[in-house]
Motif scaffolding. Structure first.
Motif, PDB file in Angstrom:
ATOM      1  N   PHE A 197       0.889  -1.064  -0.056  1.00 14.17           N
ATOM      2  CA  PHE A 197       0.072   0.044   0.034  1.00 14.17           C
ATOM      3  C   PHE A 197       1.008   1.261  -0.023  1.00 14.17           C
ATOM      4  CE2 PHE A 197      -3.584  -2.364   2.214  1.00 14.17           C
ATOM      5  CZ  PHE A 197      -4.085  -2.586   1.037  1.00 14.17           C
ATOM      6  N   LEU A 198       1.939   1.161   0.688  1.00 11.21           N
ATOM      7  CA  LEU A 198       2.796   2.468   0.902  1.00 11.21           C
ATOM      8  C   LEU A 198       3.253   2.983  -0.400  1.00 11.21           C
ATOM      9  CD1 LEU A 198       4.784   1.879   4.097  1.00 11.21           C
ATOM     10  CD2 LEU A 198       2.985   3.414   3.687  1.00 11.21           C
ATOM     11  N   THR A 199       3.704   1.762  -1.128  1.00 13.99           N
ATOM     12  CA  THR A 199       4.564   2.378  -2.283  1.00 13.99           C
ATOM     13  C   THR A 199       3.303   2.503  -3.552  1.00 13.99           C
ATOM     14  OG1 THR A 199       5.161   0.064  -2.740  1.00 13.99           O
ATOM     15  CG2 THR A 199       6.683   1.295  -1.900  1.00 13.99           C
ATOM     16  N   ALA A 200       2.211   1.548  -3.504  1.00 17.97           N
ATOM     17  CA  ALA A 200       1.222   1.717  -4.548  1.00 17.97           C
ATOM     18  C   ALA A 200       0.532   3.018  -4.517  1.00 17.97           C
ATOM     19  CB  ALA A 200       0.204   0.614  -4.241  1.00 17.97           C
ATOM     20  N   THR A 201       0.365   3.612  -3.417  1.00 18.96           N
ATOM     21  CA  THR A 201      -0.241   4.996  -3.125  1.00 18.96           C
ATOM     22  C   THR A 201       0.402   6.033  -3.631  1.00 18.96           C
ATOM     23  OG1 THR A 201       0.538   5.067  -0.943  1.00 18.96           O
ATOM     24  CG2 THR A 201      -1.718   4.363  -1.450  1.00 18.96           C
ATOM     25  N   ARG A 202       1.905   5.780  -3.914  1.00 18.52           N
ATOM     26  CA  ARG A 202       2.641   6.912  -4.440  1.00 18.52           C
ATOM     27  C   ARG A 202       2.627   7.031  -6.073  1.00 18.52           C
ATOM     28  NH1 ARG A 202       3.008  10.248  -1.096  1.00 18.52           N
ATOM     29  NH2 ARG A 202       5.011  11.270  -2.089  1.00 18.52           N
ATOM     30  N   VAL A 215      -4.784  -4.786  -5.752  1.00 15.33           N
ATOM     31  CA  VAL A 215      -4.275  -5.876  -5.754  1.00 15.33           C
ATOM     32  C   VAL A 215      -3.425  -6.140  -4.546  1.00 15.33           C
ATOM     33  CG1 VAL A 215      -1.988  -6.945  -6.630  1.00 15.33           C
ATOM     34  CG2 VAL A 215      -3.639  -5.908  -8.105  1.00 15.33           C
ATOM     35  N   CYS A 216      -2.967  -5.173  -3.675  1.00 15.68           N
ATOM     36  CA  CYS A 216      -2.616  -4.946  -2.279  1.00 15.68           C
ATOM     37  C   CYS A 216      -3.567  -5.206  -1.668  1.00 15.68           C
ATOM     38  CB  CYS A 216      -1.928  -3.639  -2.019  1.00 15.68           C
ATOM     39  SG  CYS A 216      -0.428  -3.271  -2.880  1.00 15.68           S
ATOM     40  N   ALA A 217      -4.826  -4.781  -1.557  1.00 16.14           N
ATOM     41  CA  ALA A 217      -5.982  -5.313  -0.710  1.00 16.14           C
ATOM     42  C   ALA A 217      -6.387  -6.733  -0.839  1.00 16.14           C
ATOM     43  CB  ALA A 217      -6.986  -4.232  -1.155  1.00 16.14           C
ATOM     44  N   LEU A 218      -5.830  -7.216  -1.954  1.00 15.51           N
ATOM     45  CA  LEU A 218      -6.320  -8.585  -2.058  1.00 15.51           C
ATOM     46  C   LEU A 218      -5.363  -9.536  -1.183  1.00 15.51           C
ATOM     47  CD1 LEU A 218      -8.122 -10.825  -3.617  1.00 15.51           C
ATOM     48  CD2 LEU A 218      -6.467 -10.883  -5.294  1.00 15.51           C
ATOM     49  N   TRP A 219      -4.114  -9.139  -1.564  1.00 14.41           N
ATOM     50  CA  TRP A 219      -3.067  -9.643  -0.643  1.00 14.41           C
ATOM     51  C   TRP A 219      -3.185  -9.696   0.854  1.00 14.41           C
ATOM     52  CZ3 TRP A 219       1.493 -12.271  -1.576  1.00 14.41           C
ATOM     53  CH2 TRP A 219       1.884 -12.481  -2.946  1.00 14.41           C
ATOM     54  N   THR A 220      -4.031  -8.668   1.138  1.00 13.14           N
ATOM     55  CA  THR A 220      -4.070  -8.383   2.589  1.00 13.14           C
ATOM     56  C   THR A 220      -5.296  -9.209   3.214  1.00 13.14           C
ATOM     57  OG1 THR A 220      -3.346  -5.999   2.735  1.00 13.14           O
ATOM     58  CG2 THR A 220      -4.739  -6.629   4.575  1.00 13.14           C
ATOM     59  N   VAL A 268      -8.181  -5.850   8.174  1.00 13.44           N
ATOM     60  CA  VAL A 268      -8.901  -6.306   7.357  1.00 13.44           C
ATOM     61  C   VAL A 268      -9.967  -5.231   6.542  1.00 13.44           C
ATOM     62  CG1 VAL A 268     -10.911  -7.844   6.416  1.00 13.44           C
ATOM     63  CG2 VAL A 268      -9.017  -8.490   7.798  1.00 13.44           C
ATOM     64  N   VAL A 269     -10.314  -4.483   7.435  1.00 11.25           N
ATOM     65  CA  VAL A 269     -11.268  -3.297   7.215  1.00 11.25           C
ATOM     66  C   VAL A 269     -10.351  -2.053   6.475  1.00 11.25           C
ATOM     67  CG1 VAL A 269     -12.640  -1.342   8.281  1.00 11.25           C
ATOM     68  CG2 VAL A 269     -12.900  -3.508   9.090  1.00 11.25           C
ATOM     69  N   GLY A 270      -9.124  -2.171   6.995  1.00 16.07           N
ATOM     70  CA  GLY A 270      -8.233  -0.963   6.187  1.00 16.07           C
ATOM     71  C   GLY A 270      -8.133  -1.739   4.874  1.00 16.07           C
ATOM     72  N   GLY A 271      -7.698  -2.726   4.715  1.00 18.33           N
ATOM     73  CA  GLY A 271      -7.836  -3.303   3.413  1.00 18.33           C
ATOM     74  C   GLY A 271      -9.001  -3.019   2.424  1.00 18.33           C
ATOM     75  N   PHE A 284      -2.162   7.530   0.825  1.00 17.63           N
ATOM     76  CA  PHE A 284      -0.932   7.462   1.467  1.00 17.63           C
ATOM     77  C   PHE A 284      -0.935   7.348   3.097  1.00 17.63           C
ATOM     78  CE2 PHE A 284       3.335   8.579   2.813  1.00 17.63           C
ATOM     79  CZ  PHE A 284       4.007   7.515   2.274  1.00 17.63           C
ATOM     80  N   PRO A 285      -1.494   8.641   3.717  1.00 17.89           N
ATOM     81  CA  PRO A 285      -1.705   8.546   5.006  1.00 17.89           C
ATOM     82  C   PRO A 285      -2.437   7.420   5.639  1.00 17.89           C
ATOM     83  CG  PRO A 285      -2.080  10.519   4.297  1.00 17.89           C
ATOM     84  CD  PRO A 285      -2.023   9.872   3.307  1.00 17.89           C
ATOM     85  N   VAL A 286      -3.534   6.931   4.924  1.00 19.03           N
ATOM     86  CA  VAL A 286      -4.314   5.934   5.325  1.00 19.03           C
ATOM     87  C   VAL A 286      -3.479   4.519   5.255  1.00 19.03           C
ATOM     88  CG1 VAL A 286      -6.315   4.443   4.761  1.00 19.03           C
ATOM     89  CG2 VAL A 286      -6.495   7.054   4.943  1.00 19.03           C
ATOM     90  N   ALA A 287      -2.548   4.458   4.314  1.00 22.56           N
ATOM     91  CA  ALA A 287      -1.574   3.132   4.197  1.00 22.56           C
ATOM     92  C   ALA A 287      -0.883   3.144   5.222  1.00 22.56           C
ATOM     93  CB  ALA A 287      -1.145   3.446   2.932  1.00 22.56           C
ATOM     94  N   PHE A 288      -0.361   4.256   5.856  1.00 17.27           N
ATOM     95  CA  PHE A 288       0.468   4.205   6.768  1.00 17.27           C
ATOM     96  C   PHE A 288      -0.166   3.867   8.158  1.00 17.27           C
ATOM     97  CE2 PHE A 288       4.745   5.372   8.279  1.00 17.27           C
ATOM     98  CZ  PHE A 288       5.364   5.822   7.220  1.00 17.27           C
ATOM     99  N   VAL A 289      -1.278   4.353   8.449  1.00 17.28           N
ATOM    100  CA  VAL A 289      -2.272   4.015   9.498  1.00 17.28           C
ATOM    101  C   VAL A 289      -2.439   2.383   9.366  1.00 17.28           C
ATOM    102  CG1 VAL A 289      -4.469   4.004  10.728  1.00 17.28           C
ATOM    103  CG2 VAL A 289      -3.327   6.229   9.891  1.00 17.28           C
ATOM    104  N   ILE A 290      -2.763   1.863   8.243  1.00 20.78           N
ATOM    105  CA  ILE A 290      -3.070   0.404   8.185  1.00 20.78           C
ATOM    106  C   ILE A 290      -1.607  -0.390   8.551  1.00 20.78           C
ATOM    107  CG2 ILE A 290      -3.722  -1.244   6.686  1.00 20.78           C
ATOM    108  CD1 ILE A 290      -5.553   0.743   5.372  1.00 20.78           C
ATOM    109  N   LEU A 291      -0.607   0.237   7.829  1.00 17.19           N
ATOM    110  CA  LEU A 291       0.685  -0.608   8.131  1.00 17.19           C
ATOM    111  C   LEU A 291       1.123  -0.617   9.712  1.00 17.19           C
ATOM    112  CD1 LEU A 291       3.147  -1.778   7.075  1.00 17.19           C
ATOM    113  CD2 LEU A 291       4.320   0.446   7.009  1.00 17.19           C
TER     114      LEU A 291
END
Length: 879
Positions: A197-202, A215-220, A268-271, A284-291
């Motif tokens: 998520f971190l790199t995809a959102t960039r 795709v990242c959400a599917l992995w999660t 899961v909800v974050g994904g 991007f900030p949301v991705a950081f929170v989920i990480l």
């Protein structure tokens, strides 16, 4: 013991290991899942002919390289550095036993490094198929590293057959190996999505960014169900001790379980949230929170796993303070300071206990506990303890609560560690308890003419007594009640003559407390909560007891016993003038029922004490006059500890205005309480638990809780036996006392665990201790006074057969006069010495025979008007 100590305080307690290891494991598991993510996403880009996605994979591979190889490698070295300093014994054990495993893992790690470097620098140098092959090679090496480390880490928690065989493969393929491997693998795949998520959102291209984020959400999300299923498999695969520690024994584990079940659904909800198209500035900030949530998920699991192997670092092999369990007996024999090779030579736990205790703290406690730091701070955990309480806690470690290893060392060393924690860390001087100065309270002995009635003497003798010799009151009514205000007084009226006659008809017996004790409800919360505690339909009237009696009134005839009784008199040891006085006097009078003529009167104490020493271990001050009573702080801590150890919510109930009666759950013959028949009766539960913390002591252990401290304000053992005997002589040491109670409850929950930790000190083995039901099977007078002769000291382990055989319920050989009528109460047999006046307990014999002694002392009984030449009441009665 073999290695120097890295002395840490604020950031001790495993802080550095926890910090570095949690972060490293988080990144290392990403290194596994992220490797598969790279190669599959690259193939996905080729399949869909997407240069945007391929460009993303190239940039992500750089991020992946820097994070896993550089940062991950540094933190990996950091783990080895910190564990070598903080836990050298465990570290060297892992190296010695798993050299082949570590060597294999380092080969795989080298393969990871080479493959990842080739993968990153080969984007333009390798063909498409070669590049993908290198990517798959990296993932295989990474997963094999996980495979190998998982076996060694799992061994620390579940060594399995290795404990007996010490074979490499028995330790490697341990009981938790396979479920742990699957669990970590699925977690690694989820983490690949979170980091993705971190790199995809960039990515600047909106369509490509949306596609990659999904795709990242599917992995999660996709591995989540398998992740939970393998977690359950992991849990049920554990041997019972570790499973029990995780599910039931440790309150700290429950906290991390809560975190786990908070973080898991949030990830899961974050994904799912990330799968929704949103602007780049938000995603991007949301991705950081989920990480960060993912770090919480991974970290909470690691703490659960770590807690499951407590009190060990390597289960059954090395305690969490790096002491080999096999050396425990030797350390207890020779001393921890003598065994510690790097201990300063000048440490002497007797001469300078605080200095010796400081080293012992670093040796045995600092690996888990910090001093004022963020990890397991020792200060709030020990703030409440007195020296007695701290020493008791150290004594009990590793027994009932197996989360902590046992204290290892001599008795002096244990006292030294307790002194360091109490005096140095908390600044409490070892002043001991306030010493009570005896006082001589005035009383009047009612008049009595010993001449025969036909010669103008008094016609009646009024025998009176209290049945227990001391009634304790828990005095913590807003929190819990163990024993309510409920004293029992007894009396028998004897018409003097030849022979004397017991009088029960056409007489009325009454009782009245001395001035200053008429209003007990002004000094006790009992009446505010009695209806809640005892399930009464309405509040109990002020100054009225549970049997409807007040502090003055009429006594009831018990026909079957031939005595008059006033049950559950609600007297308390707090006079209106203030302070504490546990021996209030009652005047007992006998009147003619028809004419009202006073036939006889006497005075007797109603011993009532609130000097129950819960504060020694549960903190808080005395409630009254620095001598007695359970304060609200102490009472609440008792409930808090009960909640922590048993999963109850009693403290919250008390906070809500609903205190608890202990006997509402625990059966107890003294109150006739049935409770929950599946639970230990109350005396067995109390003594069985506290005996774990007060081993190898004499009768002083009894005085920690009961009101018999030699310099205290009650000193309830005040009868003639106090001249040559102590509590343990009759009731046994605390261990033996507890064993006898627990053996009668041996089929109930918890009995076996408590019994397993106790060894008899009065007889050769616990098997020889006879079981007993509290309050019904007690030491018998005739154990010592064989044939009513002068005693040998031999009371323990032979119990009365039932309640009717107890001294307090027993009659003479004629079945007429109560034994206590002539001898007085248990623990206060004539002549008794009372610290509130030497003869305060001896008023009846002083009144009727002029001598403070058993009725009939010096050869004559006042009830008989002629000299007796035979023993009427029992053998050897006559001198």
């Amino acid at each position: 013991m073999e290695y120097p100590i890295w002395q840490l305080t604020t950031l001790g307690g495993g802080f550095w290991v926890a910090l570095i290891a949690t972060v490293h494991v988080f990144v290392a598991q990403f290194a596994v899942g992220g490797g598969l993510f790279l190669v599959l996403t690259e193939q996905y880009a080729y399949k869909h002919n997407s240069p945007e996605i391929l460009n993303y994979v190239k940039k992500h591979s750089k991020f992946f390289l820097l994070l896993t190889m550089v940062f991950g490698g540094v933190t990996g070295v950091g783990i080895w550095f910190t564990i070598a300093l903080l836990s050298p014994q465990a570290t060297i054990t892992l190296i010695h036993h798993f050299v082949f495993g570590w060597a294999s893992e380092w080969v795989c790690f080298l393969g990871e490094i080479v493959a990842l470097l080739v993968y990153y620098y080969g984007w333009k140098r390798l063909s498409r198929s070669q590049h993908i092959a290198v990517g798959w090679l990296y993932f295989i090496f990474a997963w094999l590293s996980l495979f190998l480390v998982n076996g060694i880490i799992g061994f620390m928690l579940t060594p399995g057959d290795w404990i007996q065989t010490e074979r490499f493969w028995d330790g490697f393929f341990n009981p938790s190996f396979w479920p742990s491997l699957f669990f970590r693998s699925f977690l690694a795949f989820m983490l690949a999505g979170l980091f993705g998520f971190l790199t995809a959102t960039r990515v600047r291209d909106e369509a490509a960014r949306t596609r990659l984020v999904r795709v990242c959400a599917l992995w999660t999300i996709a591995p989540f169900v398998l992740f939970l299923a393998s977690g359950w498999w992991y849990l049920v695969a554990m041997p019972e001790p570790q499973q029990s520690m995780i599910l039931a024994k440790s309150h700290r584990v429950s906290e991390f379980f809560q975190y786990f079940w908070i973080f898991a659904p949030l990830v899961v909800v974050g994904g799912l949230v990330m799968a929704v198209r949103m602007p780049r500035s938000i995603s991007f900030p949301v991705a950081f929170v989920i990480l960060a949530l993912g770090l919480g998920l991974s970290g909470s699991f690691e703490f659960i796993r770590e807690a499951g192997r407590k009190p060990y670092l390597i289960y059954h092999e090395i305690y969490s303070n790096s002491i080999l369990s096999a050396e425990a007996a030797e350390i207890n024999e020779t001393g921890a300071l003598a065994r510690a090779k790097w201990a300063p030579a000048d440490l002497d736990p007797e001469k300078d206990p605080v200095k010796a205790g400081e080293f012992l703290f670093q040796l045995q406690c600092a690996s888990c506990h910090s001093i004022g730091g963020p990890m397991n701070d020792i200060l709030p955990r020990t703030e409440k303890f007195t020296h007695i309480g701290m020493d008791a806690l150290l004594n009990g470690m590793g027994k009932v609560n197996k989360y902590m290893p046992p204290f290892l060392g001599t008795l002096d060393e244990r006292h030294a560690l307790a002194a360091y924690i109490v005096e140095e860390l908390h600044g409490k001087a070892d002043t001991g308890e306030k010493i009570f100065e005896p006082v001589d309270l005035p009383f009047e002995v009612p008049p009595f003419d010993q001449n025969a009635p036909e010669d103008g003497g008094d016609e009646y003798v009024l025998l009176a007594w209290n049945n227990l010799g001391m009634h304790c009151i828990s005095d913590s009514d807003s929190n819990w009640v163990l024993l309510p205000p409920a004293n029992d007084l007894f009396a028998q009226l004897v018409q003097r003559g030849d022979p004397p006659m017991l009088v029960t008809d056409n007489v009325r017996l009454s009782y009245k407390v001395e001035p200053g004790f008429e209003n007990p409800s002004a000094h006790s919360e009992f009446w505010d909560f009695a209806h809640i505690l005892f399930g009464l339909p309405e509040p109990l009237p002020k100054n009225i007891g549970l049997a409807g009696k007040g502090v003055e009134g009429e006594m009831d005839l018990e026909d079957h016993a031939g005595w008059f009784e006033a049950k559950l008199i609600p007297v308390v040891p707090y006079p209106d003038s203030g302070g504490y006085q546990p021996y209030p006097l009652f005047t007992i009078q006998a009147h003619d029922a028809e004419s009202g003529e006073l036939l006889a009167e006497t005075k007797v104490v109603a011993p009532t004490s609130t000097e129950m020493g819960c504060k020694n271990c549960h903190g808080g001050p005395w409630k009254v006059d620095d001598f007695a009573g359970i304060s609200a702080e102490t009472g609440r801590d008792v409930l808090t500890v009960h909640d922590r150890m048993n999963g109850t919510s009693l403290a919250q109930s008390a906070e809500d205005g609903k205190p608890v009666l202990c006997q509402s759950c625990h059966p107890d013959p003294v109150l006739g309480a049935e409770g929950n028949p599946e639970l230990l009766n109350l005396p067995a539960a109390l003594h069985g638990l506290h005996a774990q913390y007060l081993t190898d002591r004499g009768s002083e252990a009894c005085a920690y809780c009961h009101p018999n401290r030699p310099d205290g304000p009650t000193q309830c053992l005040r009868g003639r036996h106090a001249d040559f005997a102590e509590c343990a002589d009759c009731h046994g040491t605390l261990e033996d006392h507890a064993i006898s109670l627990l053996k009668a409850e041996k089929d109930k929950k918890g009995a076996a665990v408590l019994l397993s930790q106790l060894e008899s000190r009065m007889v050769d083995s616990a098997e020889q201790v006879q079981p007993r039901i509290p309050w019904l099977n007690e030491p018998d007078c005739l154990n010592c006074h064989v044939g009513f002769e002068n005693p040998g000291l031999n009371a323990f382990n032979v119990w009365t057969e039932g309640g009717d055989k107890l001294f307090r319920n027993r009659h003479d050989d004629m079945g007429i006069i109560a034994c206590a009528g002539c001898h007085n109460s248990p623990h206060a047999t004539y002549p008794a010495r009372n610290i509130y006046g030497a003869d305060r307990d001896n008023i009846p014999p002083l009144q009727f025979q002029g001598v403070a002694g058993t009725m009939g002392t010096e050869g004559g009984c006042v009830c008989h008007t002629v000299t007796m030449d035979y023993s009427a009441h029992h053998e050897n009665q006559l001198p």
